[in-house]
Motif scaffolding. Structure first.
Motif, short mmCIF file in Angstrom:
data_model
loop_
_atom_site.label_atom_id
_atom_site.label_comp_id
_atom_site.label_asym_id
_atom_site.label_seq_id
_atom_site.Cartn_x
_atom_site.Cartn_y
_atom_site.Cartn_z
N ARG A 1 46.47 56.39 49.83
CA ARG A 1 45.79 57.14 50.13
C ARG A 1 44.25 56.94 49.54
O ARG A 1 44.37 56.39 48.56
N THR A 2 43.29 57.76 50.21
CA THR A 2 42.11 57.72 49.52
C THR A 2 41.50 59.06 49.37
O THR A 2 41.50 59.82 50.01
N LYS B 1 35.01 56.78 46.03
CA LYS B 1 36.14 57.29 46.81
C LYS B 1 37.36 56.48 45.83
O LYS B 1 37.28 55.25 45.64
N VAL B 2 38.21 57.30 45.33
CA VAL B 2 39.36 56.55 44.53
C VAL B 2 40.59 56.33 45.64
O VAL B 2 40.98 57.15 46.42
N GLU B 3 41.01 55.09 45.56
CA GLU B 3 42.20 54.47 46.16
C GLU B 3 43.44 54.66 45.42
O GLU B 3 43.14 54.21 44.34
N THR B 4 44.45 54.98 46.09
CA THR B 4 45.68 55.00 45.09
C THR B 4 46.75 54.48 45.88
O THR B 4 46.84 54.58 47.14
N VAL C 1 38.33 51.89 43.33
CA VAL C 1 37.21 52.66 43.41
C VAL C 1 36.36 52.31 44.34
O VAL C 1 36.05 51.03 44.20
N THR C 2 36.07 52.53 45.58
CA THR C 2 35.13 52.06 46.43
C THR C 2 33.88 52.91 46.47
O THR C 2 33.69 53.89 46.23
N THR D 1 33.06 45.47 50.25
CA THR D 1 34.11 45.87 51.63
C THR D 1 33.44 45.66 53.01
O THR D 1 32.36 45.08 52.89
N ARG E 1 34.14 47.25 46.48
CA ARG E 1 35.51 47.59 46.01
C ARG E 1 35.49 47.27 44.67
O ARG E 1 35.97 46.06 44.27
#
Lengths: 316, 216
Positions: free
Chosen positions: A186-187, A175-178, A216-217, A62, A68
């Motif tokens: 959103r994160t 953090k979960v990115e969707t 997922v970051t 990232t 990421r």
């Protein structure tokens, strides 16, 4: 297995939109947990959206120096990634402590976060289970509860989250990115991703209907000694009785999260201030709200001794 | 001693009949059954899908219910019965096959999900006249007793050695930043997804060690 229709999605946005449009739809990636539950008719999707073609399997840096991890990165590939092994060893270790070689080759990053409890009362459709059939009661409370949660429990559910990977991600502040069905993204911080059971144990995470995990970051590496210690009934290929994920700095400070004790990876940031004082101080604060059963009370002492061993190992 | 000497197969047949009998006894009286049928909604007819499976280098066009696992497609449709159904829930490893070079449990994936992938089963690794080195080593070291887990063990072992060669770490790898070594401890940990109820593990380990070229 109940009958279902099947489609392969071509883009994350399309997959999320299709899931919201079709009642009873579910995403399938590795399938190692979902198909097992479908055979038992615990999961009964009427439509499967195969997300394996979405090219979400890359692991890339990232801009802020973190990593990421694509939602479809397989557990074995993530564990073997050179950057993960070097900078986020606790994550590699946690992944390698879970499941078997075959399952790690199939299971994905997002699927691992979404796997369902291994509570035997959830799996046995002849037993009451508020998670499987809301309002039917909990067979584990007053039943055989050696494997169950000791903290964050409710009168409705004492199931644990079975993931090792998620415990490491919690200690790493992932953090979960969707992506949502309307195309917006959103994160979600991992701390807010999994829910405690409360009165709604069937609601296990923060995802909205149709929302799809894309990545997922991990933040920039923090250095330190990375340890994942899993205590289980067999030396390999068994779920945790308890596990400890820790990143410990040279001055004795650090972060710690627990697996096998709650409905989500268990971390109490305030307790980490007492790390230099040793395991007992940390665990006393982490598990101050513990509500054990006769069968699983041993887990409190097991956590304390395991953390003591982890701290000793970190000291070298 | 020949008067009562049922073969195992006959015994299984007999117990199946007995089980069938128990079901018949438990059935509802005809009128009650008719009433129950009247209440049951029409069952949904599953929609079959037509897929192309590439197995052991050969393409197979098959029409199947989307619920069909890869394992059931291999065994029941393509009649490749080397892959075994043990637990059917990913715990025993008897159904292990190699997909795009990676070992997976074929009971926990759908056949429709494997369209476009290269599937290798035990039948594709070697033949009785031209054994894969791992098959030959299992025979040499007596790496089985009943043989039920053997195809899964062999597929798993072949792909497992490739994983070590590719540098993938395991739970027992000491230093994560170094490539793993091919050692018996590594083999044991990495083969934990393949159960052998006969307990032929020590001989399986010797077979794997021989193929890997290390001392067991």
């Amino acid at each position: 297995m109940k009958s279902f229709t099947y489609e392969r999605a071509n883009s994350p946005a399309e997959a999320a939109a299709a899931a919201a449009r079709t009642q009873g739809a579910k995403f399938i990636a590795g399938g190692t947990n979902l198909l097992d539950l479908m055979k038992l008719q615990i999961e009964t999707p009427t439509h499967l959206i195969d997300v394996n073609d979405l090219a979400l399997d890359r692991i890339e840096p990232t801009p802020d120096g973190g990593l990421r991890i694509g939602a479809l990165a397989r557990n074995s590939d993530l564990a073997a990634d050179a950057r993960v092994r070097r900078d986020y060893g606790v994550l590699s270790r946690a992944l390698l402590a879970g499941a078997s070689g075959q399952l790690r080759n199939q299971a994905t990053t997002a699927g691992n976060l979404l796997q369902r409890t291994r509570c035997p009362y959830f799996y046995d459709t002849n037993q009451p289970c508020n998670k499987r059939r809301p309002g039917s009661g909990c067979g584990a409370i007053g039943g055989y509860s050696r494997l169950h949660a000791i903290v964050g429990v409710s009168d409705a559910c004492i199931a644990t989250h079975p993931s090792d990977m998620a415990v490491a991600m919690r200690v790493l502040d992932a953090k979960v990115e969707t992506i949502q069905p309307n195309g917006s993204v959103r994160t979600i911080p991992i701390a807010d991703f999994h829910r405690l059971p409360g009165n709604t144990p069937h609601l296990e995470n923060a995802l909205q209907p149709g929302e799809l995990i894309t990545a997922v970051t991990l933040p920039k590496p923090t250095g330190g000694t990375h340890i994942y210690r899993k205590v289980r009934d067999r030396a390999s290929y068994a779920f945790a009785l308890i596990s400890v994920a820790a990143v410990i700095q040279r001055d004795g400070n650090g972060h710690v999260a627990l697996g096998g004790v709650a409905h989500k990876p268990w971390r109490v940031e305030a307790a980490e201030r007492t790390m230099p004082d040793g395991a007992k101080a940390v665990v006393t604060e982490m598990l101050s709200a513990a509500r054990t059963t006769q069968d699983n009370a041993f887990k409190v002492l097991l956590v304390e001794r395991t953390l003591a061993s982890v701290l000793a190992e970190a000291k070298g | 001693m020949t008067e009562f000497d049922p073969t195992r197969r006959q015994l299984l047949k007999a117990s199946a009949i007995a089980a069938g009998g128990a079901v018949a006894v438990g059935r509802l009286a005809p009128e009650a059954e008719a009433a129950a049928v009247g209440q049951v909604k029409q069952l949904e007819v599953p929609v079959a899908v037509n897929i192309l499976l590439r197995v052991n280098g050969t393409d197979h066009q098959v029409m199947l219910d989307p619920r069909t696992t890869l394992l059931d497609a291999l065994r029941e449709r393509l009649h490749l019965t080397g892959s075994k159904k043990g637990c059917d829930q990913g715990q025993c490893g008897a159904c292990t096959v190699i997909v795009d070079g990676r070992r997976i449990t074929s009971c926990l994936t759908l056949a429709v999900m494997q369209e476009g992938h290269e599937i290798t089963t035990i039948e594709g690794l070697g033949t009785p006249k031209n054994l894969h080195p791992m098959q030959a080593a299992f025979i040499k070291h007596d790496g089985y007793q009943c043989g039920f887990c053997t195809p899964g063990q062999i597929c798993s072992a072949v792909a497992m050695l490739e994983e070590i060669k590719a540098g993938a770490p395991s739970h027992v790898t000491g230093d994560l930043t170094q490539p793993p070594k091919a050692t018996p401890a590594e083999f044991r940990e990495r083969m934990s997804g393949n159960l052998c109820r006969c307990g032929a593990y020590s001989n399986i380990q010797e077979a794997i060690a021989e193929v890997a070229g290390v001392k067991s």
